[in-house]
Design a protein around this motif. Structure first.
Motif, PDB file in Angstrom:
ATOM      1  N   THR A  52       0.832  -1.201   0.000  1.00 10.66           N
ATOM      2  CA  THR A  52       0.000   0.000   0.000  1.00 10.66           C
ATOM      3  C   THR A  52       0.867   1.251   0.000  1.00 10.66           C
ATOM      4  OG1 THR A  52      -1.718  -1.170   1.228  1.00 10.66           O
ATOM      5  CG2 THR A  52      -1.819   1.231   1.223  1.00 10.66           C
ATOM      6  N   ASP A  53       0.532   2.181  -0.877  1.00 13.04           N
ATOM      7  CA  ASP A  53       1.198   3.483  -0.992  1.00 13.04           C
ATOM      8  C   ASP A  53       2.639   3.396  -1.476  1.00 13.04           C
ATOM      9  OD1 ASP A  53      -1.079   4.820  -0.127  1.00 13.04           O
ATOM     10  OD2 ASP A  53      -0.515   4.660   1.978  1.00 13.04           O
ATOM     11  N   ILE A  54       3.062   2.235  -1.967  1.00 23.37           N
ATOM     12  CA  ILE A  54       4.423   2.132  -2.490  1.00 23.37           C
ATOM     13  C   ILE A  54       4.591   3.005  -3.719  1.00 23.37           C
ATOM     14  CG2 ILE A  54       3.963   0.165  -4.011  1.00 23.37           C
ATOM     15  CD1 ILE A  54       6.685  -0.952  -3.231  1.00 23.37           C
ATOM     16  N   GLU A  55       3.458   3.301  -4.399  1.00 23.60           N
ATOM     17  CA  GLU A  55       3.514   4.120  -5.614  1.00 23.60           C
ATOM     18  C   GLU A  55       3.590   5.614  -5.313  1.00 23.60           C
ATOM     19  OE1 GLU A  55      -0.909   3.389  -4.755  1.00 23.60           O
ATOM     20  OE2 GLU A  55       1.036   2.415  -4.459  1.00 23.60           O
ATOM     21  N   LYS A  56       3.416   5.972  -4.020  1.00 25.55           N
ATOM     22  CA  LYS A  56       3.444   7.382  -3.598  1.00 25.55           C
ATOM     23  C   LYS A  56       2.413   8.188  -4.394  1.00 25.55           C
ATOM     24  CE  LYS A  56       6.742   6.443  -0.716  1.00 25.55           C
ATOM     25  NZ  LYS A  56       6.447   6.339   0.722  1.00 25.55           N
ATOM     26  N   SER A  57       2.830   9.342  -4.887  1.00 27.12           N
ATOM     27  CA  SER A  57       1.879  10.237  -5.566  1.00 27.12           C
ATOM     28  C   SER A  57       1.898  10.087  -7.084  1.00 27.12           C
ATOM     29  CB  SER A  57       2.187  11.697  -5.205  1.00 27.12           C
ATOM     30  OG  SER A  57       3.518  12.035  -5.587  1.00 27.12           O
ATOM     31  N   ASP A  58       2.727   9.157  -7.584  1.00 28.16           N
ATOM     32  CA  ASP A  58       2.842   8.998  -9.038  1.00 28.16           C
ATOM     33  C   ASP A  58       2.754   7.517  -9.411  1.00 28.16           C
ATOM     34  OD1 ASP A  58       3.292   9.225 -11.724  1.00 28.16           O
ATOM     35  OD2 ASP A  58       5.091  10.474 -11.545  1.00 28.16           O
ATOM     36  N   PRO A  59       1.558   6.947  -9.406  1.00 28.43           N
ATOM     37  CA  PRO A  59       1.413   5.516  -9.694  1.00 28.43           C
ATOM     38  C   PRO A  59       1.841   5.128 -11.106  1.00 28.43           C
ATOM     39  CG  PRO A  59      -0.734   6.599  -9.615  1.00 28.43           C
ATOM     40  CD  PRO A  59       0.265   7.584  -9.100  1.00 28.43           C
ATOM     41  N   ILE A  60       1.657   6.027 -12.079  1.00 28.33           N
ATOM     42  CA  ILE A  60       2.038   5.700 -13.453  1.00 28.33           C
ATOM     43  C   ILE A  60       3.541   5.508 -13.569  1.00 28.33           C
ATOM     44  CG2 ILE A  60       2.134   6.576 -15.823  1.00 28.33           C
ATOM     45  CD1 ILE A  60      -0.552   7.900 -15.354  1.00 28.33           C
ATOM     46  N   ALA A  61       4.303   6.427 -13.012  1.00 20.79           N
ATOM     47  CA  ALA A  61       5.768   6.313 -13.057  1.00 20.79           C
ATOM     48  C   ALA A  61       6.240   5.085 -12.285  1.00 20.79           C
ATOM     49  CB  ALA A  61       6.395   7.577 -12.486  1.00 20.79           C
ATOM     50  N   PHE A  62       5.599   4.836 -11.133  1.00 18.30           N
ATOM     51  CA  PHE A  62       6.011   3.687 -10.327  1.00 18.30           C
ATOM     52  C   PHE A  62       5.782   2.377 -11.070  1.00 18.30           C
ATOM     53  CE2 PHE A  62       4.494   0.165  -7.725  1.00 18.30           C
ATOM     54  CZ  PHE A  62       5.653  -0.126  -7.025  1.00 18.30           C
ATOM     55  N   VAL A  63       4.586   2.201 -11.644  1.00 17.70           N
ATOM     56  CA  VAL A  63       4.275   0.942 -12.333  1.00 17.70           C
ATOM     57  C   VAL A  63       5.182   0.756 -13.541  1.00 17.70           C
ATOM     58  CG1 VAL A  63       2.517  -0.348 -13.583  1.00 17.70           C
ATOM     59  CG2 VAL A  63       1.909   0.882 -11.502  1.00 17.70           C
ATOM     60  N   THR A  64       5.470   1.840 -14.255  1.00 24.15           N
ATOM     61  CA  THR A  64       6.376   1.760 -15.405  1.00 24.15           C
ATOM     62  C   THR A  64       7.739   1.242 -14.967  1.00 24.15           C
ATOM     63  OG1 THR A  64       5.248   3.601 -16.510  1.00 24.15           O
ATOM     64  CG2 THR A  64       7.455   3.039 -17.280  1.00 24.15           C
ATOM     65  N   ASN A  65       8.276   1.798 -13.889  1.00 24.64           N
ATOM     66  CA  ASN A  65       9.574   1.355 -13.375  1.00 24.64           C
ATOM     67  C   ASN A  65       9.504  -0.061 -12.809  1.00 24.64           C
ATOM     68  OD1 ASN A  65      10.842   3.787 -14.016  1.00 24.64           O
ATOM     69  ND2 ASN A  65      10.214   4.736 -12.080  1.00 24.64           N
ATOM     70  N   PHE A  66       8.379  -0.393 -12.186  1.00 14.52           N
ATOM     71  CA  PHE A  66       8.177  -1.738 -11.648  1.00 14.52           C
ATOM     72  C   PHE A  66       8.249  -2.784 -12.757  1.00 14.52           C
ATOM     73  CE2 PHE A  66       4.601  -4.821 -11.469  1.00 14.52           C
ATOM     74  CZ  PHE A  66       5.158  -5.740 -10.583  1.00 14.52           C
ATOM     75  N   PRO A  95      -2.729  -6.000   0.539  1.00 15.55           N
ATOM     76  CA  PRO A  95      -2.874  -4.639  -0.013  1.00 15.55           C
ATOM     77  C   PRO A  95      -3.930  -4.591  -1.110  1.00 15.55           C
ATOM     78  CG  PRO A  95      -0.562  -5.341   0.045  1.00 15.55           C
ATOM     79  CD  PRO A  95      -1.385  -6.549   0.318  1.00 15.55           C
ATOM     80  N   ARG A  96      -4.477  -3.403  -1.323  1.00 11.19           N
ATOM     81  CA  ARG A  96      -5.468  -3.234  -2.384  1.00 11.19           C
ATOM     82  C   ARG A  96      -4.828  -3.517  -3.747  1.00 11.19           C
ATOM     83  NH1 ARG A  96      -7.025   2.705  -1.883  1.00 11.19           N
ATOM     84  NH2 ARG A  96      -8.532   2.199  -3.547  1.00 11.19           N
ATOM     85  N   PRO A  97      -5.518  -4.261  -4.609  1.00  7.45           N
ATOM     86  CA  PRO A  97      -4.992  -4.528  -5.950  1.00  7.45           C
ATOM     87  C   PRO A  97      -4.883  -3.239  -6.761  1.00  7.45           C
ATOM     88  CG  PRO A  97      -6.812  -6.004  -5.408  1.00  7.45           C
ATOM     89  CD  PRO A  97      -6.806  -4.934  -4.369  1.00  7.45           C
ATOM     90  N   MET A  98      -4.109  -3.314  -7.818  1.00  7.47           N
ATOM     91  CA  MET A  98      -3.970  -2.180  -8.737  1.00  7.47           C
ATOM     92  C   MET A  98      -4.482  -2.580 -10.112  1.00  7.47           C
ATOM     93  SD  MET A  98      -0.367  -0.229  -7.984  1.00  7.47           S
ATOM     94  CE  MET A  98      -0.922   1.230  -8.886  1.00  7.47           C
ATOM     95  N   ILE A  99      -5.158  -1.640 -10.759  1.00  5.67           N
ATOM     96  CA  ILE A  99      -5.532  -1.792 -12.162  1.00  5.67           C
ATOM     97  C   ILE A  99      -4.600  -0.909 -12.978  1.00  5.67           C
ATOM     98  CG2 ILE A  99      -7.317  -1.417 -13.904  1.00  5.67           C
ATOM     99  CD1 ILE A  99      -7.868  -3.760 -12.047  1.00  5.67           C
TER     100      ILE A  99
END
Length: 205
Positions: A52-66, A95-99
């Motif tokens: 949870t909240d590992i993506e901070k305020s920028d989920p798009i950038a986080f998922v791309t890097n992930f 944790p809550r899933p991500m779409i």
């Protein structure tokens, strides 16, 4: 009395016809909505396990890097993410899933293929799984093939599920598609199982 009964019979017949038409229209609307929902999820990935909240305020950038970190050079195309967001409720343990919506369908399919080959992904000491984002109705239809898929795995027959819910089986150089689980079961019992039994018997001699 006879006129009343005749009149009532006519009314019942009219109501039956109207009810039949309504049922037909209702099914058509439901099928149309289902197709639209499937289409709306066509570019989506369902990611489970990210803290949870590992993506901070920028989920798009986080998922791309992930995606780049876990798949690296195995990805044949750039994992361009269009949208990423959390759904449902979660806890520290779940944790809550991500779409995740990809910009390109090819990228989404490449990621799913790699995820299937890896089975389970370890990311920063956390186990993560990636699935296609499917509707409840599609999930139900896919689940109908669970029994026959288990038998195919035990006999080591090559198979898979095509989206949304079509079983593909390759056996003795032939590839067959099944949208009905009963037909797939029949093929297994009449074609694959006898050959598997014969092979085991010959191997035991």
């Amino acid at each position: 009395m006879e006129e009343g009964i005749t009149d009532m019979d006519c009314r019942v017949a009219i109501l039956k016809t109207a009810n039949g038409n309504l049922m037909k229209e209702n099914k058509e609307f439901k099928d149309k909505i289902e197709r639209m929902e499937i289409q709306s999820r066509k570019f989506n990935l369902h990611v489970i396990g990210l803290k949870t909240d590992i993506e901070k305020s920028d989920p798009i950038a986080f998922v791309t890097n992930f995606l780049k970190e876990v798949f690296g050079s195995e990805l044949s195309c750039e994992p361009a993410v269009e949208i990423a967001y959390r759904i449902g409720q979660g806890t520290d343990l779940r944790p809550r899933p991500m779409i995740v919506t990809m910009q390109r369908y090819q990228a989404k399919e490449a990621i799913l293929k790699l995820a299937r080959s890896k089975g389970e992904i370890l990311f920063r000491d956390v186990r993560v799984k990636i699935f296609p984002d499917i509707t409840p109705d599609v999930a139900r239809k896919r689940a109908l093939f669970n029994d026959v898929r288990m038998k195919l795995r035990k006999t080591e027959v090559r198979h898979g599920l095509l989206f949304p819910a079509t079983l593909i089986v390759t056996f003795n150089g032939q590839t067959k598609l099944y949208r009905d689980c009963s037909e797939a079961e029949h093929f297994y019992k009449t074609v694959i199982s006898p050959v598997s039994v014969q092979t085991r018997n010959e191997g035991g001699k």
